[in-house]
Design an enzyme around this catalytic site. Structure first.
Site, PDB file in Angstrom:
ATOM      1  N   HIS A 269       0.873  -1.188   0.000  1.00  0.00           N
ATOM      2  CA  HIS A 269       0.000   0.000   0.000  1.00  0.00           C
ATOM      3  C   HIS A 269       0.906   1.233   0.000  1.00  0.00           C
ATOM      4  CE1 HIS A 269      -3.534   2.329   0.604  1.00  0.00           C
ATOM      5  NE2 HIS A 269      -3.863   2.005   1.833  1.00  0.00           N
ATOM      6  N   HIS A 309      -2.421  -2.695  -9.741  1.00  0.00           N
ATOM      7  CA  HIS A 309      -3.409  -2.117  -8.828  1.00  0.00           C
ATOM      8  C   HIS A 309      -4.642  -2.998  -8.805  1.00  0.00           C
ATOM      9  CE1 HIS A 309      -5.931   0.823  -6.818  1.00  0.00           C
ATOM     10  NE2 HIS A 309      -4.798   1.393  -6.451  1.00  0.00           N
ATOM     11  N   ASP A 365       2.607   5.238  -6.957  1.00  0.00           N
ATOM     12  CA  ASP A 365       3.877   5.193  -6.238  1.00  0.00           C
ATOM     13  C   ASP A 365       5.093   5.089  -7.150  1.00  0.00           C
ATOM     14  OD1 ASP A 365       2.871   5.370  -3.621  1.00  0.00           O
ATOM     15  OD2 ASP A 365       2.169   3.309  -3.765  1.00  0.00           O
TER      16      ASP A 365
END
Ligand code: CMC
Length: 444
Positions: A269, A309, A365
């Site tokens: 995460h 994802h 990210d």
């Protein structure tokens, strides 16, 4: 119009059941309980580890269309907000549901800024952490400890109390985050400067040294503000789900937020941005990228961090923005040399059958860590930056859950697959396990 229902035949009993289809494609899992073998039977339930296909709430906050790469907060496109809004304005939108007019924004900004200071005992509390404590660990502990400073926060049914805790948390989280950073550096804590913007003040609390007033670089200040906008909410992700689940016990929002921060800390995460940069450093050069991609596919080492994802099966719109932002930031900071490795990694992965077949694209990210690193943040601070931004989202999710009459304490069912009933045998009468496997088969 066709009937909005599902007819199920239970082949065990030949009985038929009609289950309504709601919201254009949802059935209530509880409706399965009516499907029974006999009146004493428990009824059917659905099994969905990791909530792959289960909606746990109805929400008005964030919309994601993962196949088309769309993200909207309260109906506004993320691209629009990232270009035109500020983090504080976006936080207002997320928490309150509408964009503020000038008067309401000024009041909101004032109400947040009067909460940027933390109690001196919180500062002392943080001094107790080891010099090398991870700032995310410090954030989890300190936000949890805030519930002891604000016992009024337990009045979660009281609207005014919920509003106050929301303003307090959004106001104080940058201060706690900055103190955590200064602690790891052995530097004195810097008090908030409310003449600066929300993000400018955060940069001041991080990087101010002996100068009387810290003046943030406007490009970096804006870049960080945009990154905060991109991270502000993301519907029912792991940490939002943690926030709702913990909050459903009616605990105060500081305790629930501490749990959400803990959930965010994990490498799958919010901890991924830290791991992306570590991974890029390990790869080290463009020439080594093909071999690295091969190892990610073989699953020998780690996954390709910053890729994939649960919801996006297309380019994460936040990653697209992050990539653009990186080039703007590098004009001020100088280029992060790892960007070349990242771009090559993205190029090769997006052409590779393994990643194409699984619809694995860069996520938010993938590029943010490189930006943060170029701005001078140590890697351990990357997930902390995510947590600051996500605080508004968590609080909005929490408040929505508290107000939702359909919500109850979060309590999933399980399918028990353990031992049948057995008698307790005194310790000295127990037989030796035959093998090590037998001894440890079910242990942690
Ligand atoms: N590298 C290599 N293979 C991957 C990756 C990856 N990054 N992500 C998924 N896969 C493979 C996975 O091995 C599986 O393959 P197979 O079907 O052959 O078993 C398939 O793709 C589906 O993966 P999954 O684990 O079932 O997907 P998920 O929805 O449970 O996981 C994820 C989503 C984000 C945890 C995962 O893609 C991942 O671990 N990514 C790397 C960590 C990361 O970048 N996390 C940040 C997420 S975005 C920020 C946030 O909102 O938290």
């Amino acid at each position: 119009m066709a009937k909005q229902s599902l007819t199920i035949t239970d082949n065990r009993t030949s009985k038929q059941y009609e289950i309504p289809i709601e919201e254009g494609g949802v059935i209530r899992a509880a409706a399965l309980r009516d499907i029974k073998l006999n009146p004493n039977d428990f009824g059917l339930m659905s099994y969905d580890p990791a909530f792959i296909n289960t909606a746990s709430c109805k929400s008005r906050i964030t919309f994601i269309d993962g196949d088309r790469g769309i993200l909207r907060y309260r109906g506004y496109a993320i691209e629009d907000l990232a270009e035109k809004s500020s983090y504080l304005e976006t936080a207002y939108l997320i928490v309150k549901g509408e964009l503020p007019n000038l008067k309401h924004f000024k009041t909101w900004e004032h109400n947040i800024k009067v909460h940027t200071m933390v109690h001196e005992n919180i500062k002392k509390f943080m001094e107790g952490f080891r010099y090398d404590a991870h700032p995310m660990g410090m954030l989890v502990g300190t936000v949890g400890a805030m519930s002891t400073f604000y016992p009024d926060a337990k009045n979660i049914e009281d609207l005014e109390s919920r509003r106050l805790q929301t303003r307090r948390l959004i106001g104080k989280i940058p201060t706690i985050a900055a103190y955590a950073y200064r602690h790891t550096r052995g530097l004195p804590y810097v008090y908030p400067d409310n003449e600066l913007s929300y993000t400018g003040n955060f940069l001041s609390m991080l990087f101010k040294m002996t100068e009387l007033k810290y003046e943030p670089d406007p490009i970096l200040e804006r870049a960080l503000d945009v990154l905060f906008i991109l991270h502000a909410d993301h519907e029912q992700n792991c940490s939002a789900n943690a926030m709702r689940a913990i909050g459903s016990s009616k605990v105060d929002p500081y305790s629930a937020t501490a749990g959400a921060i803990a959930a965010l800390f994990g490498p799958l995460h919010g901890g991924a941005n830290e791991d992306v940069v570590r991974m890029l450093m390990e790869i080290g050069s463009v020439e080594k990228v093909p071999a690295a991609v091969k190892s990610f596919k073989e699953g020998n080492s780690r996954r390709l961090m910053g890729f994939g994802h649960r919801v996006y099966k297309n380019y994460d719109p936040r990653a697209r923005f992050g990539k653009k932002l990186a080039s703007e930031v590098f004009k001020v900071t100088g280029e992060n040399p790892l960007i070349k490795v990242a771009l090559e990694l993205e190029r090769i992965a997006l052409e590779d059958d393994y990643f194409v077949a699984r619809k694995l694209y860069p996520n938010v990210d993938f590029y943010t860590g490189l930006i943060y690193q170029a701005m001078g943040f140590p890697m351990t601070m990357f997930p902390v930056l995510f947590a600051i931004a996500r605080t508004s989202g968590w609080l909005a999710q929490w408040a929505e859950m508290v107000r939702d009459p359909e919500q109850k304490i979060a309590r999933p069912r399980q399918i028990f697959i353990g031992s049948a009933p057995r008698d307790y045998i005194k310790m000295d009468h127990r037989p030796e396990p035959e093998s090590r496997e037998e001894r440890v088969s079910d242990s942690i």
